[in-house]
Design a protein around this motif. Structure first.
Motif, PDB file in Angstrom:
ATOM      1  N   PHE A   1       0.835  -1.207   0.000  1.00 17.48           N
ATOM      2  CA  PHE A   1       0.000   0.000   0.000  1.00 17.48           C
ATOM      3  C   PHE A   1       0.867   1.254   0.000  1.00 17.48           C
ATOM      4  O   PHE A   1       1.941   1.290   0.582  1.00 17.48           O
ATOM      5  CB  PHE A   1      -0.963   0.015   1.192  1.00 17.48           C
ATOM      6  CG  PHE A   1      -0.290   0.115   2.537  1.00 17.48           C
ATOM      7  CD1 PHE A   1      -0.028   1.353   3.110  1.00 17.48           C
ATOM      8  CD2 PHE A   1       0.080  -1.025   3.228  1.00 17.48           C
ATOM      9  CE1 PHE A   1       0.588   1.459   4.346  1.00 17.48           C
ATOM     10  CE2 PHE A   1       0.695  -0.936   4.465  1.00 17.48           C
ATOM     11  CZ  PHE A   1       0.957   0.304   5.028  1.00 17.48           C
ATOM     12  N   GLY A   2       0.388   2.275  -0.712  1.00 20.35           N
ATOM     13  CA  GLY A   2       1.101   3.541  -0.777  1.00 20.35           C
ATOM     14  C   GLY A   2       2.319   3.560  -1.672  1.00 20.35           C
ATOM     15  O   GLY A   2       2.993   4.589  -1.781  1.00 20.35           O
ATOM     16  N   SER A   3       2.603   2.455  -2.347  1.00 22.27           N
ATOM     17  CA  SER A   3       3.819   2.387  -3.160  1.00 22.27           C
ATOM     18  C   SER A   3       3.562   2.842  -4.594  1.00 22.27           C
ATOM     19  O   SER A   3       2.439   2.777  -5.106  1.00 22.27           O
ATOM     20  CB  SER A   3       4.370   0.954  -3.172  1.00 22.27           C
ATOM     21  OG  SER A   3       3.496   0.086  -3.872  1.00 22.27           O
ATOM     22  N   ALA A   4       4.643   3.292  -5.240  1.00 23.79           N
ATOM     23  CA  ALA A   4       4.565   3.644  -6.657  1.00 23.79           C
ATOM     24  C   ALA A   4       4.197   2.412  -7.483  1.00 23.79           C
ATOM     25  O   ALA A   4       3.468   2.521  -8.480  1.00 23.79           O
ATOM     26  CB  ALA A   4       5.895   4.227  -7.124  1.00 23.79           C
ATOM     27  N   GLU A   5       4.667   1.246  -7.068  1.00 23.75           N
ATOM     28  CA  GLU A   5       4.351   0.005  -7.773  1.00 23.75           C
ATOM     29  C   GLU A   5       2.847  -0.258  -7.769  1.00 23.75           C
ATOM     30  O   GLU A   5       2.268  -0.628  -8.797  1.00 23.75           O
ATOM     31  CB  GLU A   5       5.100  -1.170  -7.140  1.00 23.75           C
ATOM     32  CG  GLU A   5       4.881  -2.483  -7.850  1.00 23.75           C
ATOM     33  CD  GLU A   5       5.590  -3.641  -7.175  1.00 23.75           C
ATOM     34  OE1 GLU A   5       5.684  -4.690  -7.818  1.00 23.75           O
ATOM     35  OE2 GLU A   5       6.027  -3.519  -6.009  1.00 23.75           O
ATOM     36  N   LEU A   6       2.193  -0.047  -6.626  1.00 23.60           N
ATOM     37  CA  LEU A   6       0.741  -0.228  -6.565  1.00 23.60           C
ATOM     38  C   LEU A   6       0.049   0.770  -7.493  1.00 23.60           C
ATOM     39  O   LEU A   6      -0.875   0.405  -8.219  1.00 23.60           O
ATOM     40  CB  LEU A   6       0.215  -0.090  -5.137  1.00 23.60           C
ATOM     41  CG  LEU A   6      -1.303  -0.238  -4.991  1.00 23.60           C
ATOM     42  CD1 LEU A   6      -1.789  -1.579  -5.517  1.00 23.60           C
ATOM     43  CD2 LEU A   6      -1.722  -0.044  -3.540  1.00 23.60           C
ATOM     44  N   ALA A   7       0.482   2.017  -7.480  1.00 15.45           N
ATOM     45  CA  ALA A   7      -0.106   3.028  -8.361  1.00 15.45           C
ATOM     46  C   ALA A   7       0.006   2.600  -9.825  1.00 15.45           C
ATOM     47  O   ALA A   7      -0.955   2.735 -10.598  1.00 15.45           O
ATOM     48  CB  ALA A   7       0.557   4.381  -8.138  1.00 15.45           C
ATOM     49  N   GLU A   8       1.148   2.075 -10.213  1.00 12.82           N
ATOM     50  CA  GLU A   8       1.342   1.604 -11.584  1.00 12.82           C
ATOM     51  C   GLU A   8       0.410   0.440 -11.910  1.00 12.82           C
ATOM     52  O   GLU A   8      -0.181   0.379 -12.999  1.00 12.82           O
ATOM     53  CB  GLU A   8       2.798   1.196 -11.801  1.00 12.82           C
ATOM     54  CG  GLU A   8       3.763   2.369 -11.777  1.00 12.82           C
ATOM     55  CD  GLU A   8       5.226   1.952 -11.708  1.00 12.82           C
ATOM     56  OE1 GLU A   8       5.537   0.737 -11.804  1.00 12.82           O
ATOM     57  OE2 GLU A   8       6.074   2.854 -11.546  1.00 12.82           O
ATOM     58  N   HIS A   9       0.246  -0.474 -10.963  1.00 14.45           N
ATOM     59  CA  HIS A   9      -0.670  -1.612 -11.166  1.00 14.45           C
ATOM     60  C   HIS A   9      -2.111  -1.130 -11.327  1.00 14.45           C
ATOM     61  O   HIS A   9      -2.862  -1.669 -12.151  1.00 14.45           O
ATOM     62  CB  HIS A   9      -0.592  -2.592  -9.998  1.00 14.45           C
ATOM     63  CG  HIS A   9       0.673  -3.383  -9.917  1.00 14.45           C
ATOM     64  ND1 HIS A   9       1.398  -3.780 -11.020  1.00 14.45           N
ATOM     65  CD2 HIS A   9       1.336  -3.864  -8.838  1.00 14.45           C
ATOM     66  CE1 HIS A   9       2.445  -4.478 -10.630  1.00 14.45           C
ATOM     67  NE2 HIS A   9       2.441  -4.535  -9.307  1.00 14.45           N
ATOM     68  N   VAL A  10      -2.497  -0.134 -10.543  1.00 11.31           N
ATOM     69  CA  VAL A  10      -3.868   0.388 -10.611  1.00 11.31           C
ATOM     70  C   VAL A  10      -4.124   1.026 -11.972  1.00 11.31           C
ATOM     71  O   VAL A  10      -5.152   0.773 -12.603  1.00 11.31           O
ATOM     72  CB  VAL A  10      -4.138   1.392  -9.465  1.00 11.31           C
ATOM     73  CG1 VAL A  10      -5.439   2.148  -9.696  1.00 11.31           C
ATOM     74  CG2 VAL A  10      -4.172   0.666  -8.127  1.00 11.31           C
ATOM     75  N   VAL A  11      -3.200   1.848 -12.431  1.00 15.90           N
ATOM     76  CA  VAL A  11      -3.354   2.499 -13.737  1.00 15.90           C
ATOM     77  C   VAL A  11      -3.476   1.440 -14.838  1.00 15.90           C
ATOM     78  O   VAL A  11      -4.354   1.528 -15.702  1.00 15.90           O
ATOM     79  CB  VAL A  11      -2.181   3.464 -14.019  1.00 15.90           C
ATOM     80  CG1 VAL A  11      -2.188   3.935 -15.470  1.00 15.90           C
ATOM     81  CG2 VAL A  11      -2.240   4.657 -13.075  1.00 15.90           C
ATOM     82  N   ALA A  12      -2.636   0.437 -14.793  1.00 17.16           N
ATOM     83  CA  ALA A  12      -2.677  -0.621 -15.813  1.00 17.16           C
ATOM     84  C   ALA A  12      -3.975  -1.420 -15.739  1.00 17.16           C
ATOM     85  O   ALA A  12      -4.581  -1.725 -16.770  1.00 17.16           O
ATOM     86  CB  ALA A  12      -1.469  -1.547 -15.659  1.00 17.16           C
ATOM     87  N   ALA A  13      -4.424  -1.751 -14.535  1.00 17.98           N
ATOM     88  CA  ALA A  13      -5.650  -2.553 -14.376  1.00 17.98           C
ATOM     89  C   ALA A  13      -6.882  -1.767 -14.807  1.00 17.98           C
ATOM     90  O   ALA A  13      -7.773  -2.315 -15.455  1.00 17.98           O
ATOM     91  CB  ALA A  13      -5.808  -3.022 -12.935  1.00 17.98           C
ATOM     92  N   ARG A  14      -6.925  -0.486 -14.454  1.00 13.96           N
ATOM     93  CA  ARG A  14      -8.087   0.328 -14.830  1.00 13.96           C
ATOM     94  C   ARG A  14      -8.187   0.461 -16.335  1.00 13.96           C
ATOM     95  O   ARG A  14      -9.277   0.397 -16.880  1.00 13.96           O
ATOM     96  CB  ARG A  14      -8.009   1.708 -14.180  1.00 13.96           C
ATOM     97  CG  ARG A  14      -8.438   1.695 -12.724  1.00 13.96           C
ATOM     98  CD  ARG A  14      -8.570   3.088 -12.152  1.00 13.96           C
ATOM     99  NE  ARG A  14      -9.369   3.952 -13.003  1.00 13.96           N
ATOM    100  CZ  ARG A  14      -9.018   5.196 -13.339  1.00 13.96           C
ATOM    101  NH1 ARG A  14      -7.917   5.734 -12.894  1.00 13.96           N
ATOM    102  NH2 ARG A  14      -9.797   5.916 -14.115  1.00 13.96           N
ATOM    103  N   ASP A  15      -7.080   0.682 -17.017  1.00 14.02           N
ATOM    104  CA  ASP A  15      -7.055   0.743 -18.481  1.00 14.02           C
ATOM    105  C   ASP A  15      -8.245   1.528 -19.035  1.00 14.02           C
ATOM    106  O   ASP A  15      -8.994   1.037 -19.872  1.00 14.02           O
ATOM    107  CB  ASP A  15      -7.007  -0.674 -19.063  1.00 14.02           C
ATOM    108  CG  ASP A  15      -6.731  -0.680 -20.558  1.00 14.02           C
ATOM    109  OD1 ASP A  15      -6.075   0.252 -21.063  1.00 14.02           O
ATOM    110  OD2 ASP A  15      -7.189  -1.634 -21.230  1.00 14.02           O
TER     111      ASP A  15
END
Length: 122
Positions: free
Chosen positions: A41-55
């Motif tokens: 939680f709170g990581s740049a990696e999570l943010a990147e995963h969210v952007v990719a998943a939302r697409d």
């Protein structure tokens, strides 16, 4: 809006996207609600995963975490998050009774097209 609503979190912890079991799944901006891979939680990696998943979608589940919804206003994002929780609860319930009957890709495409001019606009 990010939250740990009960049923969305259950599905996120099971790494189960919400499939097209009901036309209101389209409130999330697609024919299903995907699950972003786990990252701290709170990581740049999570943010990147969210952007990719939302697409381009409005909502996603976060693996082993909760859900996120995005829109042009806080009120609209909250409404999406509430509906995603409702759809998560419906899916969870159908899993307990043998699984859902899913809507077809063609039907979900029609629904997504109709959502452009259907219902209340925020």
């Amino acid at each position: 809006v990010h939250c740990h609503s009960r049923h969305a979190t259950i599905l996120a912890c099971a790494n189960r996207p919400i499939p097209p079991l009901h036309y209101m799944v389209a409130v999330g901006g697609g024919a299903s609600v995907p699950v972003a891979p786990y990252a701290t939680f709170g990581s740049a990696e999570l943010a990147e995963h969210v952007v990719a998943a939302r697409d381009g979608r409005f909502a996603a589940l976060l693996a082993n975490h909760g859900q996120i919804a995005a829109a042009r206003s806080l009120e609209a994002a909250l409404a999406i998050a509430e509906e995603i929780e409702e759809q998560a609860a419906s899916y969870w319930g159908t899993l307990a009774s043998g699984g859902p009957t899913l809507l077809s890709e063609a039907e979900m495409a029609r629904i997504l097209e109709r959502f452009g001019s259907y219902g209340q606009k925020q």
